[in-house]
Design an enzyme around this catalytic site. Structure first.
Site, PDB file in Angstrom:
ATOM      1  N   ARG A   1       0.969  -1.190   0.056  1.00  0.00           N
ATOM      2  CA  ARG A   1      -0.030  -0.016   0.013  1.00  0.00           C
ATOM      3  C   ARG A   1       0.945   1.256  -0.020  1.00  0.00           C
ATOM      4  O   ARG A   1       1.822   1.249   0.529  1.00  0.00           O
ATOM      5  CB  ARG A   1      -0.926   0.143   1.260  1.00  0.00           C
ATOM      6  CG  ARG A   1      -1.890   1.173   1.168  1.00  0.00           C
ATOM      7  CD  ARG A   1      -2.967   1.224   0.258  1.00  0.00           C
ATOM      8  NE  ARG A   1      -4.149   1.718   0.680  1.00  0.00           N
ATOM      9  CZ  ARG A   1      -4.787   2.246  -0.365  1.00  0.00           C
ATOM     10  NH1 ARG A   1      -4.863   2.060  -1.585  1.00  0.00           N
ATOM     11  NH2 ARG A   1      -6.040   2.838   0.003  1.00  0.00           N
TER      12      ARG A   1
ATOM     13  N   THR B   1      -9.215   0.448  -9.814  1.00  0.00           N
ATOM     14  CA  THR B   1      -8.443  -0.847  -9.323  1.00  0.00           C
ATOM     15  C   THR B   1      -8.484  -2.148 -10.245  1.00  0.00           C
ATOM     16  O   THR B   1      -9.383  -1.985 -11.391  1.00  0.00           O
ATOM     17  CB  THR B   1      -8.777  -1.155  -7.835  1.00  0.00           C
ATOM     18  OG1 THR B   1      -8.992  -0.175  -7.325  1.00  0.00           O
ATOM     19  CG2 THR B   1      -8.024  -2.298  -7.251  1.00  0.00           C
TER      20      THR B   1
ATOM     21  N   GLU C   1      -5.844   4.091  -7.790  1.00  0.00           N
ATOM     22  CA  GLU C   1      -7.133   4.738  -7.291  1.00  0.00           C
ATOM     23  C   GLU C   1      -8.117   5.140  -8.083  1.00  0.00           C
ATOM     24  O   GLU C   1      -8.907   4.091  -8.505  1.00  0.00           O
ATOM     25  CB  GLU C   1      -6.521   5.973  -5.994  1.00  0.00           C
ATOM     26  CG  GLU C   1      -7.749   5.758  -4.711  1.00  0.00           C
ATOM     27  CD  GLU C   1      -8.987   6.574  -5.205  1.00  0.00           C
ATOM     28  OE1 GLU C   1      -9.011   7.798  -5.514  1.00  0.00           O
ATOM     29  OE2 GLU C   1     -10.125   5.829  -4.466  1.00  0.00           O
TER      30      GLU C   1
ATOM     31  N   ASP D   1      -7.752   8.321  -0.337  1.00  0.00           N
ATOM     32  CA  ASP D   1      -8.667   7.068   0.517  1.00  0.00           C
ATOM     33  C   ASP D   1      -8.427   7.396   2.036  1.00  0.00           C
ATOM     34  O   ASP D   1      -9.000   6.555   2.608  1.00  0.00           O
ATOM     35  CB  ASP D   1      -7.778   5.870  -0.085  1.00  0.00           C
ATOM     36  CG  ASP D   1      -8.256   5.133  -1.362  1.00  0.00           C
ATOM     37  OD1 ASP D   1      -9.469   5.525  -1.588  1.00  0.00           O
ATOM     38  OD2 ASP D   1      -7.960   4.080  -1.637  1.00  0.00           O
TER      39      ASP D   1
ATOM     40  N   SER E   1      -7.890   0.348   2.924  1.00  0.00           N
ATOM     41  CA  SER E   1      -8.188   0.178   1.422  1.00  0.00           C
ATOM     42  C   SER E   1      -9.367  -0.870   1.397  1.00  0.00           C
ATOM     43  O   SER E   1      -9.525  -1.581   2.252  1.00  0.00           O
ATOM     44  CB  SER E   1      -6.824  -0.615   0.856  1.00  0.00           C
ATOM     45  OG  SER E   1      -7.112  -0.900  -0.436  1.00  0.00           O
ATOM     46  N   SER E   2     -10.088  -0.842   0.327  1.00  0.00           N
ATOM     47  CA  SER E   2     -11.124  -1.779   0.208  1.00  0.00           C
ATOM     48  C   SER E   2     -10.662  -2.900  -0.656  1.00  0.00           C
ATOM     49  O   SER E   2     -11.612  -4.082  -0.593  1.00  0.00           O
ATOM     50  CB  SER E   2     -12.332  -0.904  -0.667  1.00  0.00           C
ATOM     51  OG  SER E   2     -12.884   0.124   0.275  1.00  0.00           O
TER      52      SER E   2
ATOM     53  N   GLY F   1     -13.278  -2.294  -7.719  1.00  0.00           N
ATOM     54  CA  GLY F   1     -14.684  -1.647  -7.506  1.00  0.00           C
ATOM     55  C   GLY F   1     -14.631  -0.688  -6.291  1.00  0.00           C
ATOM     56  O   GLY F   1     -15.910  -0.555  -5.521  1.00  0.00           O
ATOM     57  N   GLY F   2     -13.639   0.018  -5.757  1.00  0.00           N
ATOM     58  CA  GLY F   2     -13.784   0.932  -4.700  1.00  0.00           C
ATOM     59  C   GLY F   2     -14.288   0.295  -3.521  1.00  0.00           C
ATOM     60  O   GLY F   2     -13.920  -1.032  -3.157  1.00  0.00           O
TER      61      GLY F   2
END
Length: 572
Positions: free
Chosen positions: A100, A389, A409, A429, A453-454, A475-476
């Protein structure tokens, strides 16, 4: 008895058993072949080239993602970051490599505030402030050092060749360009304008696109290793781009040189007789365990499909409320993850029923587990996640596996390009707004901090500890819901892997339930949820990009999401 145990890196997957009795070791023979599922045919081909040479799944993942940085730049790349979940079959172990992005050491909680107001997303998105230290190359190196079987330089050959010889622009990439030009500076920044908008017009699908700058960048990295990226002229160009107007950022050469990928714990929890495993924070992987545990308490064997979907919606509403409140960088804040995914807490949470029209609030897992009053340490979250993503799933010929989710992002990141690659806007984010109540937010901006993070790369293991499924999606903030839908589709709803991927996406977070009515059966689902009192938002399409591999007695069964351009290839 605690049914959930942290999977420490030195321990085997046996520690994730749903009982205190360790399952038998996995059999030594692997007769299922190899498979790769990625978001672009060129990336899938690159992965297969590594697997055909006897490479590890990590080798294939690096080769594939280096290609995706070139052919799918709107989604991810070496100017962004990635989470890499790796299963080693021989040692029966699971490892999470965290690549990340990090905020500069001079970052502050009010970095995106102006005169008491938070910068709008579009302004923040295109700013130098949004650029975090890219983590992809570092996480490549860390994962390859531990798991790789092919030479480092070999992994970049497919991407270098494509960059030098050119590739046909895909319809998805071509379609993004005019749309993003309305909102971003991609057609105004000199480098991206020349690359994506030659002669002032956006590239068309099928056009041959070469990227000699990217080839040179990868040649340097292949020869010199990650230091070529984090120090020297490449790092200088990244810092210069981040420091440029408008809204210059705070990234420094010291921030670049100090970056390290982090080797973290993965975490597993039970679903029926299976184990669902995912990364720990800053990933939202634990939400998969929360979904599964809450859902299992909301369904019965006699429930029909409508009741199961309703249970899935309620499980999401409760789990997202906890995730949004508690998750952040575990190196900076204390995330009560073990309590959040404890089966006793999940059973309790499932009993906290909220009216369909209500917005569920977060629970207090520490107070519940300790049977004492808790004190809420955080302000309500104000983070906005954008649906960008990419995801890839790979199993190699020895039965090792990678579930990897990567991102810059928002589409095309900050629209700032150096060395043939785009720079991320991952620092958006974080929660950009400082809360009016004065309480910090779990996901507030901080020096050297990694944003929540998702991204949720996931694996499932059967009751013998054998690998059963590799899954994930872009997909966020909808990533956990997309991934869970497909896992439940296969494991509980009786769907094939492809049918589970194709099934309408259902995202229940906050006050609304989004239903993808353009997918077959979506309108009926939306109508049923409305009749049950839910506030439904009907959507013509969703932004998932699911890539899933299922291990069956007859071999590997893979699926690529028709909503994107993914492909699946295998070696029997």
């Amino acid at each position: 008895m605690k049914y959930l145990i942290y999977l420490f890196l030195s321990l085997s997957l046996a520690a994730c058993s749903a009982s205190s009795d360790a399952p038998p070791s996995v059999s030594k023979a692997w007769a299922h072949g190899a498979m790769a599922a990625t978001a672009n045919p060129h990336a899938t081909d690159a992965a297969m080239a590594m697997l055909e040479q006897g490479g590890h799944a990590v080798d294939a993942a690096i080769a594939a993602h280096a290609v995706l940085s070139l052919v799918e730049p709107q989604s991810s790349g070496i100017g962004g970051g990635a989470f890499v979940l790796v299963y080693e079959r021989e040692s029966n172990s699971l490892v999470f490599h965290d690549g990340r992005e990090e905020a500069p050491l001079t970052a502050t909680a009010d970095m995106f505030m102006r005169d008491g107001e938070a910068m709008g997303f579009f302004e923040a998105w295109q700013s130098g402030l949004a650029i975090g230290v890219p983590g992809s190359i570092a996480v490549y190196a860390a994962a390859h050092a531990e798991h790789g079987q092919l030479p480092w330089a070999e992994l970049f050959k497919p991407a270098i060749r494509l960059a030098e010889e050119g590739f046909a622009v895909s319809p998805r990439l071509a379609g993004f360009l005019p749309r993003m030009a309305k909102y971003t500076q991609i057609d105004e920044n000199p480098i991206t304008a020349a690359y994506f908008f030659p002669d002032g017009e956006p590239l068309q699908a099928g056009a041959l696109l070469k990227n000699p700058d990217y080839a040179l960048t990868l040649i340097r990295i292949a020869k010199e290793g990650p230091s070529a990226f984090y120090t020297g002229d490449i790092a200088e160009k990244i810092v210069a781009a981040a420091s440029a107007e408008p809204n210059p950022g705070r990234l420094s050469l010291a921030d670049m040189a100090d970056y390290k990928a982090v080797r973290r714990q993965a975490i597993c929890g039970p679903f029926r007789q299976l184990s669902v495993c995912a990364p720990t924070p800053p990933s939202s992987g634990g939400v998969q365990l929360m979904f599964a545990g809450i859902y299992d308490h909301l369904v019965s064997d006699t429930d029909d499909m409508e009741d199961r979907i309703t249970a899935f919606v309620d499980a999401q509403r409760l789990a997202y409320a906890d995730r949004d409140y508690y998750f952040g960088d575990p190196d900076v804040i204390s995330v009560p993850l073990e309590a959040l995914v404890d089966p006793a807490y999940l059973e309790y949470r499932a009993g906290q029923r909220f009216a369909p029209s209500a917005v569920p609030v977060h629970g207090d897992p520490v107070a519940f587990m300790n049977r004492q009053a808790g004190v809420s340490p955080w302000s309500l979250d104000t983070t906005e996640d954008v649906a960008g993503t990419t995801h890839l799933s790979i199993i190699d010929g020895q039965g090792n596996a990678v579930s990897m989710t990567a991102s810059v992002e928002a589409p095309f990141g900050t629209s700032r390009m150096v060395g043939g690659f785009l720079l991320n806007n991952q620092l958006t984010d974080f929660a950009r707004e400082v809360a009016a109540d004065g309480k910090p937010q779990a996901n507030a901006v901080g020096p050297g901090k990694r944003p929540r993070s998702s991204m949720t790369p996931t694996m499932v293991f059967d009751d013998r500890g054998e690998l059963l499924m590799v899954a994930g999606s872009p997909g966020g903030n909808s990533i956990p819901a997309y991934t869970a839908k497909s896992i439940l589709g296969v494991l509980d709803w009786g769907l094939s892997v492809q049918a589970a991927v194709d099934f309408p996406n259902i995202v229940a977070r906050g006050e609304k339930v989004r239903v993808e009515i353009s997918a077959e059966g979506g309108q009926a689902i939306a109508d049923n949820l409305k009749s049950r009192g839910y506030t439904v938002e009907e959507r013509e399409g969703e932004n998932s990009g699911l890539h899933i591999i299922l291990v069956t007695p007859d071999g590997l069964e893979g699926a690529a999401d028709p909503r994107r351009e993914g492909t699946v290839r295998s070696i029997q």
